[in-house]
Scaffold this active site. Structure first.
Site, short mmCIF file in Angstrom:
data_model
loop_
_atom_site.label_atom_id
_atom_site.label_comp_id
_atom_site.label_asym_id
_atom_site.label_seq_id
_atom_site.Cartn_x
_atom_site.Cartn_y
_atom_site.Cartn_z
N LYS A 76 39.64 60.32 65.60
CA LYS A 76 41.10 59.20 65.87
C LYS A 76 40.46 58.25 66.12
O LYS A 76 39.46 57.48 66.81
CB LYS A 76 41.71 59.48 66.96
CG LYS A 76 42.60 59.31 67.61
CD LYS A 76 43.56 59.71 68.93
CE LYS A 76 44.34 59.13 69.55
NZ LYS A 76 45.27 59.57 70.32
N SER A 151 50.01 59.83 71.34
CA SER A 151 49.61 58.99 70.60
C SER A 151 48.56 59.00 69.11
O SER A 151 48.56 58.62 68.57
CB SER A 151 48.49 57.80 71.27
OG SER A 151 47.36 58.62 71.96
N SER A 175 48.55 63.42 74.30
CA SER A 175 48.84 62.81 73.28
C SER A 175 47.74 63.55 71.84
O SER A 175 48.05 63.48 71.07
CB SER A 175 47.70 61.99 73.24
OG SER A 175 48.82 60.38 73.63
#
Lengths: 484, 95, 482
Positions: A76, A151, A175
């Site tokens: 990420k 997210s 998330s």
């Protein structure tokens, strides 16, 4: 090959059925091919990945490898990667080349993982749909008109579309779990303090936690074995001993006591979702678990409390982005105030600015007690609710999200509705507990996740239950059309 | 709770965020809506409940007084917006 | 109207640790810009602070020295404001739960009395970097080497009533941190600096007046000047019927004036909240006791001991114990002087202090070591040299000509104690001064002491100062009686 789990890839590499270079190229090809439609990568790290893969093959040839050496992974874009752009999904860091590796990245590199690239995400991890990214929204591979959740939407979408065998995510209010649920993969949010936050760009320091996003619970366990553990550079990291997360995977769950919070099955939950989640729980009962209704009476308050604590911490954490030492700086600032306000005003997107302003407001003179202190008190109540529940049950089960993936742009102008959709995930962050989302079925061809919440440091137990569930079900094996 | 224009401007300044004049009404509505959501907290009495800052109530671990970092100025300043003679530059500050 | 001044001080003492409060970067002063600013000090995205144990230990040590309570738990909080030398946009400090709670120190006033000054609290925080406004054209240059250096902020009660008391308080705190070896006390390098909160009120009024905060004063002299000039300013305003406004002001020593710092006023909503990157510091009793065991003898205790053990006056003892190095010098000197404390004290506070002062040197830079001075005092005590000759010896030692014994030897300064030789000198002077002898003999007893000085002077001159004055006196009195 790209449908394989980590254990299968490890075996294939060990038996020389495939080399790391071949495997890496295979995944890189898929990344490049599908990124146009899914937009799940901000950076694809092709040259470096191939170089590392060649090195991995050499290490395997010299017998200097771990079981995971040479297996590709996606990070990420919130984790700092030395020498590689680390944008956090923001224009603010569009030009930021991190000068060091996050602890998680360092550990994964040391274990021999090959980083394919950096995945797209909501800006500074603030969002539940991946639509707040400066780099545009990520699409859900199950239906590209739909959001992947957020997210960690880039990671979820990439794993679901088999562009990477596994990825990292971070979870501040859901998330990891919510996009895992919306994309039909397995996502584990570890206990607060279990995985180092060093080098993970902070959103809300007392809530953030990194973890694996994988095809299976077994894969998540393998990654946890690499990334979990105490880090002397993170004061909030736990000195608690680390389990071998694969050790208990095959244990029977006979006699397991599952708590079903009535607040998680009330109004607000889509009836189709409720049905799928209940079926999933029945599956666990077939495996020998028993269920019992429990109460988490302050669940409703978790969203309001979260939207005080998280913005307060973020407003302070994001003050360092000022255009002075790194990142975006506005053109021709006329004075210092202009430098600050324009660099920040132009560098941050709308949702980030909203949250920074809410945070500044709730901490400001005269409001602290009414907002921040009150929220921390509610946080205490929420933690106590869970601790009371864990006196009677081993784990808590329920839906991960209130619904399946929603359409792009459907909620973007209604932040409050978007916030409310995190009802089942944020209380876990406020309490600091571990929780996992596993695929439990489909509604209208969109995945639905089952969430299991454990007591502190019981990741092993969650992974065991999830693995047993996946031995008995096939939902996690489904591949979105067009990505087979 | 509703925030008027001047409050929005005050918060924006406190957070050093330039916002367009035309966006203020929008911010005003959105932030007010969020504060309304937040104020649902008031439905519970929390008198006497101690605030919880961290989920795991552990004490800090202290590190030994050792120098572990070396000079990496060049590395850190390679992508800095504006530097000169090893210093970061900002528009002249008048004290 | 008669006015009363009320002063409270916030002293920032830089704690002398090798590494910073939250990072492993070095704290050495004077390095090239930003070469001692690591990722944590720069506030790079993703970095986290970790507390330095030595910083906590030093703060606790200070707390124990001022007899303060050390709370079992203290918390770091963020003070949020934007400034270019504050890399994270917040300073990690302490707000609600400081490391050191209420304590006190005693100061000596000019009239010799003692006054107790309360210390409200002392808390830990990180220093900011430095902004350089000159040399970068239209820009200000930012050097973050100092960012993250540990500071102990010591906050006094508003207990001081004039600038002299404020200076005495500041000097006492300076003395204590130096004794404890927790701060190098170097004011030029900014390791010890203070902010003064100053207000005035009509004498007899209980309520405080509106205060001004004078920022960053880095010398004892400036503290006194800045407070005096600020008090004058406030009284002028009030007497003209105006109102003092609460604000931050900067003292300009060149112009001897204070002026408003508007730039610091803008951000007065600091939005303090507990730093979520750091857990509370818990201090166990065993840790406190371990530190208590390391406490050195402090200035007040040492002063009393000097009075008791060496029979020094309160004043001399105060002068000798104000600075730890000075008291160490004294004790070493006395030892070398075979226990001669009074003479050692006189020489240190007299000749040595004057010479050091003249050359602007600190006691630690004295060319005459404590052992050397003690060696000389020993020779005064055993009558090898007189006090007067000793001045010559001291000067020679100061100029690097060796120790007392070698100087006495090489210059032939040894006192004449041979009774025969002295008797001859006495006889010569008496026979050469018939008028003075007659005058002496005719004088009443109470005038004789003064008149004998003439003969002593002559004899000392003849002996080039080497005749033992005591012997000379005795012989003269005996011989002149006839």
């Amino acid at each position: 090959m790209h449908q394989s789990t980590l254990a299968q890839l490890s075996a294939a590499l060990e038996s020389k059925e495939i080399s790391s270079e071949e495997l890496t190229r295979l995944y890189l090809e898929r990344c490049k091919k599908f990124n146009d439609s899914l937009n799940c990568f901000i950076t694809i790290n092709e040259d470096e990945a191939i170089k590392k893969a060649k090195l991995a093959d050499q290490q395997r040839a010299e017998n200097k490898h771990t079981a995971l050496t040479g297996i590709p992974v996606a990070q990420k874009d919130i984790f700092c990667t030395n020498g590689i752009k680390t944008s956090c999904g923001s224009k603010m860091l569009d030009n930021f080349i991190a000068p060091y590796d996050a602890t998680v990245v360092e550990k994964m590199n040391a274990a021999g993982f090959i980083m394919l690239g950096k995945t797209n995400m909501d800006e500074f991890a603030m969002g539940s749909s991946n639509e707040t990214s400066f780099y545009g929204p990520v699409k859900n591979p199950w239906n590209t008109d739909y959001v992947p959740g957020g997210s960690s939407g880039g990671s979820a979408s990439a794993v679901a579309a088999r562009l990477t065998p596994i990825a990292t995510g971070t979870d501040t209010g859901g998330s990891i779990r919510q996009p895992a649920s919306l994309c039909g993969i397995t996502g584990l949010k570890p206990t607060y303090g279990r995985v180092s936050r060093y080098g993970m760009i902070a959103f809300a320091s007392s809530l953030d936690q990194g973890g694996p996003m994988a095809l299976t619970a077994e894969d998540a366990a393998l990654m946890m074995n690499v990334i979990a553990g105490f880090d002397e550079r993170d004061s909030t990291s736990a000195e608690q001993q680390v389990d071998d997360y694969t050790k208990n995977l095959n244990n029977s769950i006979e006699g397991l006591k599952i708590g079903l919070p009535k607040e998680y099955f009330g109004e607000g939950l889509d009836s189709n979702i409720a049905k799928i989640v209940e079926d999933g729980i029945k599956e666990l009962e077939k495996l020998g678990a028993t269920c019992k209704e429990i109460e988490l009476p302050n669940t409703e308050l978790s969203i309001p409390a979260y939207y005080v604590v998280a913005p307060a911490e973020c407003s302070s954490n994001l003050s360092r982005f000022d255009g002075v030492r790194f990142g975006y700086r506005c053109d021709d600032p006329k004075d210092l105030s202009d430098l600050y306000t324009r660099s920040r005003g132009e560098g941050f997107g709308k949702e980030v600015k909203r949250r920074i302003m809410i945070g500044a407001y709730v901490l400001s003179a005269g409001y602290y007690d009414a907002y921040y202190l009150k929220a921390q008190q509610i946080r205490h109540l929420i933690r106590d609710d869970f601790q009371n529940a864990f006196k009677d049950v081993d784990v808590i089960a329920g839906p991960t999200a209130t619904g399946t993936a929603f359409k792009l742009n459907e909620m973007i102008d209604d932040p409050v509705s978007m916030y409310l959709s995190d009802l089942y995930t944020v209380s876990v962050n406020l309490a600091g507990l571990p929780a996992i989302s596993v695929p439990a079925g489909f509604d209208n061809n969109l995945p639905v996740g089952l969430q299991l919440i454990g007591n502190y440091f019981e990741e092993s137990r969650l992974l065991n239950i999830a693995h047993q569930f996946q031995q008995a079900t096939d939902h996690h094996k489904a591949i979105p059309e067009g990505f087979e | 709770m509703s925030l008027d224009k001047s409050e929005v401007q005050k918060i924006a300044w406190l957070a050093r965020l330039a916002i367009d004049e035309q966006d203020i009404p929008n911010y005003s509505v959105e932030l007010s809506n969020i504060l309304d959501l937040v104020e649902r907290m008031n439905s519970v009495d929390t008198d006497g409940i101690s605030p919880l800052a961290h989920p795991l109530e552990l004490p800090a671990r202290l590190r030994g007084d050792e120098i572990t970092e070396k000079d990496q100025r060049e590395h850190f300043q390679k992508h800095a917006p504006l530097t000169d003679e090893g210093c970061y530059l900002v528009p002249k500050v008048i004290e | 109207m008669e006015w009363e001044t009320v002063i409270g001080l916030e002293i920032h003492a830089q704690l002398a640790t090798k590494s910073k409060i939250f990072s492993g970067a070095a704290t050495t002063y004077g390095a090239e810009p930003n070469t001692q600013a690591c990722a944590v000090d720069l506030g790079l995205p993703g970095v986290l602070p970790v507390i330095n144990k030595e910083v906590v230990a030093k703060a606790v040590k200070f707390g124990l020295a001022i007899e303060a309570e050390i709370p079992p738990k203290s918390v770091f909080a963020r003070k949020n404001y934007f400034y270019p030398d504050l890399p994270k946009g917040y300073q990690i400090s302490q707000f609600e739960l400081p490391i050191v709670s209420t304590g006190h120190i005693d100061i000596q006033l000019e009239d010799g009395t003692t006054k107790r000054i309360g210390v409200t609290r002392a808390h830990l925080e990180e220093d900011a970097g430095k902004s350089m406004h000159e040399g970068f054209g239209d820009y200000t240059g930012i050097d973050l080497n100092r960012a993250g250096t540990p500071l102990l902020e010591i906050v006094s009660e508003p207990d001081m009533r004039n600038a002299k008391e404020a200076v005495a308080y500041m000097k006492k705190i300076h003395s204590i941190v130096r004794y404890l070896e927790i701060c190098d006390g170097n004011m030029q390098e900014g390791s010890f600096r203070c902010d003064a909160n100053v207000s005035v009120r009509p004498k007899g009024q209980e309520e405080f007046g509106t205060r001004a905060e004078l920022k960053n004063i880095n010398s004892f002299r400036f503290v006194e000047q800045a407070i005096n000039i600020e008090v004058e300013r406030q009284i002028d305003i009030l007497e003209d019927g105006g109102e003092v406004i609460q604000e931050t002001r900067l003292y300009d020593p060149n112009k001897n004036e204070t002026r408003s710092m508007r730039s610091k006023e803008e951000a007065n909503d600091y939005r303090y909240f507990p730093d979520p990157d750091l857990l509370p510091v818990e201090i166990e009793n065993s840790f406190i006791e371990q530190i208590r065991g390391q406490l050195p003898e402090l200035p007040d205790a040492k002063k009393q001991r000097f009075i008791d053990e060496f029979k020094l006056s309160e004043y001399d003892s105060g002068v000798l114990t104000a600075q730890k190095e000075m008291s160490d010098y004294f004790e070493t000197c006395v030892k070398a002087a075979d226990g001669e404390a009074k003479l050692s004290s006189n020489w240190i506070t007299g000749e040595l202090a004057a010479s050091l002062n003249k050359e602007n040197k600190d006691i630690t830079e004295s060319p005459v070591s404590a052992e050397m001075l003690g060696g000389m005092v020993k020779r005064i005590k055993d009558d090898t040299i007189s006090g007067k000759i000793a001045k010559q010896v001291f000067e020679a030692m100061w100029n690097g000509e060796g120790n007392a014994d070698s100087i006495i030897e090489s210059k032939g300064l040894k006192q004449v104690t041979d009774t025969g030789a002295i008797e001859k000198l006495v006889d010569d002077v008496i026979s050469n001064s018939p008028d003075q002898v007659a005058q002496y003999q005719a004088a009443p007893d109470d005038k004789k002491g003064k008149l004998i000085g003439y003969f002593v002077g002559q004899i000392m001159k003849q002996s080039q100062g080497k005749a033992n004055p005591k012997q000379v006196n005795e012989l003269l009195r005996k011989k002149l009686k006839i």
